[in-house]
Scaffold this active site. Structure first.
Site, PDB file in Angstrom:
ATOM      1  N   LEU A  78       1.485  -5.893  -2.688  1.00 28.00           N
ATOM      2  CA  LEU A  78       1.997  -7.039  -2.011  1.00 28.00           C
ATOM      3  C   LEU A  78       3.079  -6.193  -1.105  1.00 28.00           C
ATOM      4  O   LEU A  78       4.044  -5.788  -1.911  1.00 28.00           O
ATOM      5  CB  LEU A  78       2.444  -8.299  -2.496  1.00 28.00           C
ATOM      6  CG  LEU A  78       2.899  -9.605  -1.799  1.00 28.00           C
ATOM      7  CD1 LEU A  78       1.501  -9.937  -1.117  1.00 28.00           C
ATOM      8  CD2 LEU A  78       3.420 -10.539  -2.716  1.00 28.00           C
ATOM      9  N   ASP A  79       2.902  -6.005   0.094  1.00 26.34           N
ATOM     10  CA  ASP A  79       3.970  -5.284   0.855  1.00 26.34           C
ATOM     11  C   ASP A  79       5.474  -5.722   0.619  1.00 26.34           C
ATOM     12  O   ASP A  79       5.926  -6.987   0.332  1.00 26.34           O
ATOM     13  CB  ASP A  79       3.724  -5.266   2.341  1.00 26.34           C
ATOM     14  CG  ASP A  79       2.429  -4.711   2.732  1.00 26.34           C
ATOM     15  OD1 ASP A  79       2.039  -3.835   2.023  1.00 26.34           O
ATOM     16  OD2 ASP A  79       1.729  -5.090   3.670  1.00 26.34           O
ATOM     17  N   ILE A  80       6.361  -4.736   0.929  1.00 28.69           N
ATOM     18  CA  ILE A  80       7.622  -4.845   0.710  1.00 28.69           C
ATOM     19  C   ILE A  80       8.500  -6.177   1.593  1.00 28.69           C
ATOM     20  O   ILE A  80       9.230  -6.999   1.212  1.00 28.69           O
ATOM     21  CB  ILE A  80       8.527  -3.747   0.915  1.00 28.69           C
ATOM     22  CG1 ILE A  80      10.181  -3.903   0.606  1.00 28.69           C
ATOM     23  CG2 ILE A  80       8.549  -3.458   2.661  1.00 28.69           C
ATOM     24  CD1 ILE A  80      10.766  -2.831   0.760  1.00 28.69           C
TER      25      ILE A  80
END
Length: 279
Positions: free
Chosen positions: A155-157
């Site tokens: 899950l992207d930053i």
């Protein structure tokens, strides 16, 4: 001379293929432990992973410890092969070890990376501890849950929502294996104009990195928010898809993986996957 003597009466014969050049097993060795690189048959670790018994890495560890039985025979040497339809069973000790493996659901905030620390940002696993556990979780925190805990997917930053962390190779393979078909659902806030053709392309017809994307389910949730349901997870996929149709993502939240929902899990908190939950 026959290097594979028949097993005693009543004992099932394991279907294992030996390398032709390998020396004959000693009097104390089982034919099941003979190593091979022969193309006939399949590596037992591969068969175990394909059947969802464990990950290939875990399979190798169980084999080395003598905790795997193939057609009734104990196997304890890496590289052993067996027929594709061989009966493979884990010893009770291995099953007990699997039962102790933790799978954790975390509501990841923005600013944390899914995996190892990078560019000064902390990994999401640092949020797992007794102080951040969801209050109503029936299982209480066990320090052993942190050992080998790894994200099953990313899950992207700059995204938030449901992140799965697990010690269980079966769960990881189910969620991120090459043949995984588990749905992931996202609520995506966007800016820009999207016509019917653009919406159709989001559902099917776009390419990333020169490869066509799998069909998706994309629809309007409200006037400025889209609902995405995907069965794949390329790096920054949703943001890049939106860019291709002239949209800019201003917020992204994952709310479901398979049948498991984020629900009322508070931001920055976590809970154990319940026994009645399945992806």
């Amino acid at each position: 001379m026959n290097d594979n003597p028949a097993p005693p009466p009543g004992r099932p014969k394991i279907r294992v293929v030996k390398r032709a050049a390998a020396p004959a097993p000693t009097a104390t060795a089982s034919a099941a432990t003979a190593p091979t690189t022969d193309n006939r048959g399949e590596r037992i670790s591969k068969l175990m992973a394909e059947r969802g018994l464990c990950s290939r890495r875990e399979a190798d560890a169980y084999i080395e410890r003598g905790l795997v039985f193939v057609d009734g025979e104990r196997v304890n040497q890496l590289g052993t092969r067996a027929a594709p339809d061989a009966v493979i069973v884990l010893a009770g000790e291995a099953k007990a070890q699997q039962a102790r493996q933790a799978t954790i659901l975390l509501h990841k905030p923005i600013g944390y990376v899914s995996g190892q620390a990078e560019d000064g940002h902390q990994p999401a696993v640092v949020l797992v501890g007794p102080r951040t556990q969801m209050e109503v979780d029936p299982q209480r925190f066990r320090p052993g849950s942190l050992q080998g805990l790894a994200p099953a997917g990313r899950l992207d930053i700059d995204s938030t929502g449901l992140l799965v962390l697990t010690q269980d190779g079966r769960v990881a393979r189910q969620l991120i294996g090459e043949d995984s078909a588990i749905e992931k659902e996202y609520l995506v806030r966007v800016e820009g104009r999207l016509d019917e053709r653009g919406l159709a392309l989001l559902n099917h017809g776009l390419e990333l990195d020169g490869k066509p994307l799998k069909p998706a389910k994309v629809s309007w949730q409200n006037e400025d928010q889209l609902r995405f349901v995907l069965k794949e997870g390329k790096k920054r996929q949703i943001r890049r898809m939106c860019e291709l149709v002239g949209l800019r993502v201003t917020g992204l939240k994952r709310v479901r993986i398979g049948k498991v929902k984020l629900g009322d899990l508070p931001l920055g908190q976590w809970r154990y996957l319940r026994e009645d939950e399945r992806f």
